[in-house]
Enzyme design. Structure first.
Site, short mmCIF file in Angstrom:
data_model
loop_
_atom_site.label_atom_id
_atom_site.label_comp_id
_atom_site.label_asym_id
_atom_site.label_seq_id
_atom_site.Cartn_x
_atom_site.Cartn_y
_atom_site.Cartn_z
N ARG A 82 0.80 -0.98 0.13
CA ARG A 82 -0.07 0.02 0.01
C ARG A 82 0.64 1.27 -0.09
NH1 ARG A 82 -2.56 3.21 4.85
NH2 ARG A 82 -3.81 4.42 3.95
N HIS A 128 -2.96 10.99 1.31
CA HIS A 128 -2.16 10.67 2.63
C HIS A 128 -1.68 11.95 3.37
CE1 HIS A 128 -0.76 7.23 5.38
NE2 HIS A 128 -0.20 8.48 6.02
N GLU A 175 -7.21 8.44 6.93
CA GLU A 175 -7.49 9.02 8.34
C GLU A 175 -7.72 10.40 8.31
OE1 GLU A 175 -3.89 8.43 10.59
OE2 GLU A 175 -4.20 6.20 10.49
N ASN A 315 -7.18 1.32 9.96
CA ASN A 315 -5.97 1.58 10.71
C ASN A 315 -6.06 1.38 12.08
OD1 ASN A 315 -4.89 2.31 7.95
ND2 ASN A 315 -4.31 4.21 8.50
N TYR A 317 -3.81 0.79 15.93
CA TYR A 317 -2.58 0.74 16.65
C TYR A 317 -2.59 0.52 18.03
CZ TYR A 317 -0.27 2.94 12.62
OH TYR A 317 0.25 3.03 11.37
N GLU A 386 -3.26 -0.30 8.09
CA GLU A 386 -2.19 0.14 8.83
C GLU A 386 -2.14 -0.68 10.07
OE1 GLU A 386 -0.98 4.00 9.34
OE2 GLU A 386 -1.48 4.53 7.41
#
Ligand code: GBH
Length: 485
Positions: A82, A128, A175, A315, A317, A386
């Site tokens: 990506r 992005h 995002e 995404n 984390y 992500e």
């Protein structure tokens, strides 16, 4: 006695896994071949905005080193890559009446060809965060709905035209929460708007983030309409948006108000941008708290938006403990009137420290959030676009030690397992996973001191790439699960 039964875990045989990057974070060559400046080029020149005073000027030099990047991907066994496209390489001034730069198109076209030759599936992100600076100056960029939507749609169409015969997976925006909140509330990302006058002379954090989020949603839906009407029928590709979002655990699980606060926090961070795409309206909790500061969708916008995701780009984390706040919300609040904490009521941390103050690994939250999204949005196809971690103090270690990144290996191992459990046990539809990131790169306001790469980049020595243990172990991690459901 009931024996503990380990959860089942598995992924489909055609599961796509690989690594992700973003244009401004890796390319460098910011003035080469007619590329125009982006808002990040400008933001980086402002004193105090980037921790180490750096910028994406050289970054990983991927503009000149795509062959090495592909070689690296081959070495890991990745099936997919990506990357994102720099708008100002394609249209240096950004607008629909501005000249198109063939050199920019050729760069990405060759990248796609070379990836396909290497048997690597490209996933392309259109935006992005690197908006052409000229559009910010011309009409205020993301704050101007009519202009921005028209210009983004034009930009998207140029790329569908140029790459649509070979690219089957498109992501409109990465995002939007970050563009809106970090860029227009906290002012820590470009263009740095905030109500805090010690940080910026411009910005109104009580309104601008909500306008920006709204405009991005419309721009997303507008590009999706073009893609579906003019390209998807021919090439059979798919398109969606990527949203970030952390998992929320109650600070005090016994306290009903903290449990409700978790739901509200997740709505403010994720459902804010996902509900309009799946349901055509903002979450009730946000309407209640923000009132007229939250823009309204016209009937046409609603129609455009509903169903505008072929897949959900996720995404993810980390997780936080969430504590409710009493009393009315601050007009600058963007989290649903809660405290976002790293420790629970008893002082237990949600996960170990990393180099990023906001990131504490907590893999069980990944499985829970995948299920939360699946339940709320009707089991959408999910691509994890992500997932990754920094490591506390990594940048201070000698290279030999950096390459032994066991902390990151364990992070990937536990998160991939959590995802494979969400698929096998909870019936969620995850079809792909891109680790962040293929290599160390420009970590925005953190500069180069924070490394997220599965590959070490030696910035002092020609941006040479050295795969870390995590890059090389990824295939083994996935082999355990792929084909097991
Ligand atoms: C990703 O965002 C980005 O897509 C990627 O470009 C980046 O390199 C990667 O993270 C690693 O950072 O402390 O209030 O400033 C991840 C989602 C949401 C994480 C905002 C950082 C900062 C909150 N990000 N969060 S704050």
């Amino acid at each position: 006695m009931v024996k503990d039964i380990a959860p089942k875990a598995g992924l489909s045989a055609d599961f796509l896994w690989g690594f992700a990057t973003a244009s401004y974070q890796i390319e460098g060559a910011t003035t080469e071949d007619n590329r125009g400046p982006s808002i990040w080029d400008t933001f980086c020149t402002l004193p105090g905005k980037v921790a180490d005073g750096t910028s994406g000027l050289t970054a990983c030099d991927s503009y000149h080193r795509t062959a090495q990047d592909i070689e690296l991907l081959r070495k890991t066994g990745a099936k997919a890559y990506r990357f994102s496209i720099s708008w100002s390489r394609i249209i240096p001034l950004g607008g629909r009446n501005d000249p198109i730069n063939q050199a920019g198109i050729q760069y990405y076209s060759k990248l796609v060809d070379d990836l396909l030759k290497a048997d690597i599936v490209p996933l392309v992100t259109l935006y992005h965060w690197d908006l052409p600076e000229a559009l910010y100056k011309r009409y205020g960029g993301l704050l101007n709905k009519e202009e921005f939507v028209a210009d983004f749609t034009n930009y998207a169409r140029i790329l569908f035209d140029a790459l649509g015969d070979r690219v089957q997976h498109w992501i409109t925006f990465n995002e939007p929460w970050c563009s809106a909140i970090l860029g227009y509330s906290l002012g820590v990302h470009a263009p740095g708007h905030t109500s805090d006058r010690t940080k910026s002379p411009v910005g109104d954090a009580s309104t601008e983030p909500w306008i920006v989020g709204h405009n991005i949603l419309i721009a997303h839906a507008s590009a999706v309409k073009v893609y579906r009407e003019e390209y998807a029928s021919r090439s059979g590709g798919e398109i969606g948006i990527t949203l970030n979002g952390d998992w929320a655990e109650p600070w005090d699980p016994e306290d009903e108000e903290d449990r409700v606060a978790c739901e509200r926090k997740t709505e403010f961070s994720i459902a804010w941008l996902a509900d309009p795409i799946y349901f055509g309206h903002y979450p009730a909790s946000m309407v209640k708290q923000l009132g007229d500061r939250l823009p309204k969708f016209t009937p046409e916008e609603k129609k455009l938006l509903v169903g505008s995701n072929d897949f959900y780009g996720m995404n993810h984390y980390c997780a936080n403990y969430i504590r409710h706040r009493d009393g009315p919300a601050d007009p600058l609040d963007f989290s649903g009137n809660v405290d976002v904490l790293m420790e629970d009521k008893h002082g237990n941390p949600i996960g170990p420290e990393t180099q990023s103050p906001w990131l504490r690994p907590h893999a069980p939250g990944f499985r829970k959030l995948i299920k939360w999204l699946s339940d709320r949005y009707g089991r959408p196809k999910i691509y994890v676009t992500e997932n990754g971690t920094s490591i506390k103090g990594e940048n201070d270690l000698p290279m030999e030690e950096i390459l032994q990144d066991d902390f990151r290996v364990e992070y990937f191992r536990s998160y991939v397992q959590a995802m494979a459990e969400a698929v096998a046990e909870d019936g969620c539809d995850c079809r792909g996973y891109m680790a962040w990131s293929l290599m160390d790169n420009f970590e925005w306001a953190e500069g180069y001191e924070t490394r997220f790469g599965a590959t070490y980049v030696d910035y002092t020595n020609g941006q040479e790439r050295y795969p870390k243990k995590s890059a090389l172990e990824m295939k083994g991690i996935f082999d355990q699960y792929i084909g097991k459901v």
